[in-house]
Write a protein that holds these residues in place. Structure first.
Motif, PDB file in Angstrom:
ATOM      1  N   UNK A  53      -5.240   6.810  12.840  1.00 49.40           N
ATOM      2  CA  UNK A  53      -3.993   7.503  13.192  1.00 49.40           C
ATOM      3  C   UNK A  53      -2.746   6.787  12.668  1.00 49.40           C
ATOM      4  N   UNK A  54      -2.919   5.664  12.000  1.00 50.36           N
ATOM      5  CA  UNK A  54      -1.776   4.860  11.578  1.00 50.36           C
ATOM      6  C   UNK A  54      -1.008   5.473  10.413  1.00 50.36           C
ATOM      7  N   UNK A  55       0.315   5.293  10.488  1.00 45.26           N
ATOM      8  CA  UNK A  55       1.201   5.573   9.362  1.00 45.26           C
ATOM      9  C   UNK A  55       1.627   4.210   8.828  1.00 45.26           C
ATOM     10  N   UNK A  56       1.123   3.850   7.663  1.00 44.38           N
ATOM     11  CA  UNK A  56       1.301   2.503   7.132  1.00 44.38           C
ATOM     12  C   UNK A  56       2.370   2.504   6.050  1.00 44.38           C
ATOM     13  N   UNK A  57       3.252   1.505   6.109  1.00 47.94           N
ATOM     14  CA  UNK A  57       4.186   1.279   5.013  1.00 47.94           C
ATOM     15  C   UNK A  57       3.721   0.017   4.275  1.00 47.94           C
ATOM     16  N   UNK A  58       3.699   0.118   2.960  1.00 52.25           N
ATOM     17  CA  UNK A  58       3.298  -1.000   2.111  1.00 52.25           C
ATOM     18  C   UNK A  58       4.467  -1.343   1.192  1.00 52.25           C
ATOM     19  N   UNK A  59       4.774  -2.625   1.090  1.00 53.46           N
ATOM     20  CA  UNK A  59       5.856  -3.074   0.208  1.00 53.46           C
ATOM     21  C   UNK A  59       5.245  -3.773  -1.001  1.00 53.46           C
ATOM     22  N   UNK A  60       5.710  -3.409  -2.183  1.00 53.63           N
ATOM     23  CA  UNK A  60       5.218  -4.034  -3.399  1.00 53.63           C
ATOM     24  C   UNK A  60       3.790  -3.669  -3.727  1.00 53.63           C
ATOM     25  N   UNK A  61       3.466  -2.391  -3.844  1.00 56.68           N
ATOM     26  CA  UNK A  61       2.070  -1.979  -4.071  1.00 56.68           C
ATOM     27  C   UNK A  61       1.539  -2.318  -5.459  1.00 56.68           C
ATOM     28  N   UNK A  62       2.432  -2.578  -6.399  1.00 57.90           N
ATOM     29  CA  UNK A  62       1.975  -2.917  -7.743  1.00 57.90           C
ATOM     30  C   UNK A  62       1.206  -1.786  -8.388  1.00 57.90           C
ATOM     31  N   UNK A  63      -0.018  -2.096  -8.822  1.00 58.46           N
ATOM     32  CA  UNK A  63      -0.856  -1.095  -9.482  1.00 58.46           C
ATOM     33  C   UNK A  63      -1.650  -0.245  -8.495  1.00 58.46           C
ATOM     34  N   UNK A  64      -1.647  -0.632  -7.204  1.00 55.68           N
ATOM     35  CA  UNK A  64      -2.279   0.212  -6.189  1.00 55.68           C
ATOM     36  C   UNK A  64      -3.568  -0.306  -5.578  1.00 55.68           C
ATOM     37  N   UNK A  65      -3.911  -1.564  -5.798  1.00 56.34           N
ATOM     38  CA  UNK A  65      -5.171  -2.093  -5.253  1.00 56.34           C
ATOM     39  C   UNK A  65      -5.255  -1.944  -3.736  1.00 56.34           C
ATOM     40  N   UNK A  88       6.488   4.724 -11.163  1.00 55.48           N
ATOM     41  CA  UNK A  88       6.179   5.975 -11.842  1.00 55.48           C
ATOM     42  C   UNK A  88       4.694   6.239 -11.969  1.00 55.48           C
ATOM     43  N   UNK A  89       3.905   5.156 -12.056  1.00 55.83           N
ATOM     44  CA  UNK A  89       2.472   5.304 -12.310  1.00 55.83           C
ATOM     45  C   UNK A  89       1.625   5.436 -11.047  1.00 55.83           C
ATOM     46  N   UNK A  90       2.095   4.899  -9.926  1.00 57.64           N
ATOM     47  CA  UNK A  90       1.244   4.816  -8.737  1.00 57.64           C
ATOM     48  C   UNK A  90       0.774   6.179  -8.211  1.00 57.64           C
ATOM     49  N   UNK A  91       1.640   7.191  -8.117  1.00 57.00           N
ATOM     50  CA  UNK A  91       1.138   8.489  -7.640  1.00 57.00           C
ATOM     51  C   UNK A  91       0.027   9.059  -8.519  1.00 57.00           C
ATOM     52  N   UNK A  92       0.114   8.804  -9.805  1.00 53.77           N
ATOM     53  CA  UNK A  92      -0.933   9.274 -10.719  1.00 53.77           C
ATOM     54  C   UNK A  92      -2.243   8.549 -10.461  1.00 53.77           C
ATOM     55  N   UNK A  93      -2.162   7.241 -10.233  1.00 50.96           N
ATOM     56  CA  UNK A  93      -3.359   6.451  -9.938  1.00 50.96           C
ATOM     57  C   UNK A  93      -4.026   6.930  -8.655  1.00 50.96           C
ATOM     58  N   UNK A  94      -3.216   7.168  -7.626  1.00 50.36           N
ATOM     59  CA  UNK A  94      -3.762   7.649  -6.353  1.00 50.36           C
ATOM     60  C   UNK A  94      -4.411   9.017  -6.539  1.00 50.36           C
ATOM     61  N   UNK A  95      -3.735   9.900  -7.263  1.00 48.48           N
ATOM     62  CA  UNK A  95      -4.280  11.242  -7.480  1.00 48.48           C
ATOM     63  C   UNK A  95      -5.572  11.234  -8.272  1.00 48.48           C
ATOM     64  N   UNK A  96      -5.689  10.311  -9.222  1.00 46.22           N
ATOM     65  CA  UNK A  96      -6.884  10.249 -10.058  1.00 46.22           C
ATOM     66  C   UNK A  96      -8.063   9.613  -9.342  1.00 46.22           C
ATOM     67  N   UNK A  97      -7.813   8.598  -8.541  1.00 43.54           N
ATOM     68  CA  UNK A  97      -8.903   7.836  -7.938  1.00 43.54           C
ATOM     69  C   UNK A  97      -9.246   8.280  -6.522  1.00 43.54           C
ATOM     70  N   UNK A  98      -8.302   8.935  -5.852  1.00 41.47           N
ATOM     71  CA  UNK A  98      -8.547   9.370  -4.480  1.00 41.47           C
ATOM     72  C   UNK A  98      -7.873  10.712  -4.239  1.00 41.47           C
ATOM     73  N   UNK A  99      -8.239  11.740  -5.000  1.00 43.83           N
ATOM     74  CA  UNK A  99      -7.542  13.033  -4.931  1.00 43.83           C
ATOM     75  C   UNK A  99      -7.552  13.666  -3.545  1.00 43.83           C
ATOM     76  N   UNK A 100      -8.622  13.436  -2.792  1.00 43.94           N
ATOM     77  CA  UNK A 100      -8.720  14.044  -1.469  1.00 43.94           C
ATOM     78  C   UNK A 100      -7.744  13.432  -0.469  1.00 43.94           C
ATOM     79  N   UNK A 101      -7.140  12.278  -0.811  1.00 47.03           N
ATOM     80  CA  UNK A 101      -6.180  11.620   0.085  1.00 47.03           C
ATOM     81  C   UNK A 101      -4.769  11.613  -0.480  1.00 47.03           C
ATOM     82  N   UNK A 102      -4.597  12.162  -1.667  1.00 51.59           N
ATOM     83  CA  UNK A 102      -3.309  12.060  -2.364  1.00 51.59           C
ATOM     84  C   UNK A 102      -2.167  12.665  -1.564  1.00 51.59           C
ATOM     85  N   UNK A 103      -2.430  13.710  -0.818  1.00 50.23           N
ATOM     86  CA  UNK A 103      -1.362  14.357  -0.048  1.00 50.23           C
ATOM     87  C   UNK A 103      -0.889  13.477   1.106  1.00 50.23           C
TER      88      UNK A 103
END
Length: 305
Positions: A53-65, A88-103
């Motif tokens: 149920x958590x809403x997490x904020x992450x600072x400095x995600x870099x490439x998204x690991x 600019x790249x992180x949303x694309x990485x999330x969409x490509x590797x975890x599309x079911x969670x991208x929203x």
């Protein structure tokens, strides 16, 4: 966890491939060291006690690991990234590797020190591999700006982790220790090896857990007033509080009066005080004026008799 889920996370080859495609080289200026080990980011998420149920904020995600590992568990993840290319790249990485969670992912392209609001529901947790050069200011800013954050786990330079989690009386107890304790109960939560980063840093890393206090520090002084005492006390940490707080109080005598009124020895030093004791000193800054006013009143009463 099935293998396909594990494959969604970034390994060493994935990180280097992504960086090469983006033309990214980690910079010392922004304290960038990218985590390249999937087991490590999963361990961080477990240690952070991230819940569905958590809403997490992450600072400095870099490439998204870490971002991807957080998305495996949390309801929502909002990442704050200052770097133009990485943001600019992180949303694309999330969409490509975890599309079911991208929203469930949101990106805020900003300096975390200047963030005052986040999209979506209020964050309940902060989990981050903080850039080493601004780790403490960012941590304190986020805790202050978003009081809904109840649990925090940050990865910082080991020396900084020790300072944040230090108790009164410790040689490394100082400004970060006291200010972090204003918001939360703080403790060390583990160590992270250098070989899980790219590039490997020349310092060790540590995890720090902060759980927001159920009850805030009880004081009539404001946070700014308490922090002013803390800053003054540690600016000259080798001096007694009577001497170190002279500038803050207006004079050494005024500092002594405030300290005595707060029940603290003028010969004590800042590294021996709790955040509650600093708050008591802040409450008694005008103690000398109150004493003077009291004496004036007594004198006037005697004159009238």
């Amino acid at each position: 966890m099935n293998s396909s889920a594990f494959d969604a996370l970034l390994g060493p080859a994935d990180v280097r491939e992504l960086a090469a495609a983006l033309g990214v080289r980690p910079t010392k200026q922004r304290g960038q060291n990218f985590v390249i080990d999937a087991n490590t980011v999963r361990r961080i998420v477990r240690t952070a006690d991230v819940r569905p149920e958590d809403v997490v904020v992450e600072v400095g995600p870099g490439l998204g690991s870490l971002t991807l590992a957080l998305l495996e568990v949390a309801e929502r993840v909002t990442a704050v990234e200052i770097d133009d290319v990485l943001a600019g790249a992180l949303p694309t990485t999330v969409g490509a590797r975890m599309p079911e969670r991208a929203e469930r992912f949101a990106l805020v392209h900003s300096d975390a020190l200047h963030v005052s609001e986040l999209p979506g529901p209020a964050p309940t947790a902060l989990v981050a591999n903080l850039p080493y050069n601004v780790a403490v200011p960012v941590l304190l800013h986020m805790l202050d700006t978003f009081p809904s954050i109840q649990r925090t786990l940050v990865m910082v330079q080991s020396e900084v982790a020790d300072r944040l989690a230090a108790a009164p009386g410790s040689k490394v107890y100082g400004v970060p220790s006291v200010k972090a304790n204003w918001y939360a109960d703080v403790k060390r939560a583990g160590a992270i090896g250098r070989n899980v980063f790219w590039p490997a840093p020349n310092v060790d890393s540590g995890l720090v857990s902060l759980v927001r206090r159920a009850e805030p520090v009880r004081t009539s002084a404001s946070k700014a007033e308490v922090f002013a005492v803390v800053d003054a006390a540690f600016a000259q940490r080798r001096k007694t509080l009577r001497a170190a707080l002279a500038g803050w109080a207006g004079s050494a005598a005024a500092a002594e009066t405030a300290l005595v009124a707060a029940g603290i020895s003028p010969q004590a030093r800042g590294e021996s005080l709790t955040v509650q004791e600093f708050a008591r000193i802040a409450e008694n800054r005008d103690a000398e004026n109150r004493v003077t006013d009291h004496r004036v009143t007594e004198h006037e009463e005697q004159a009238q008799q």
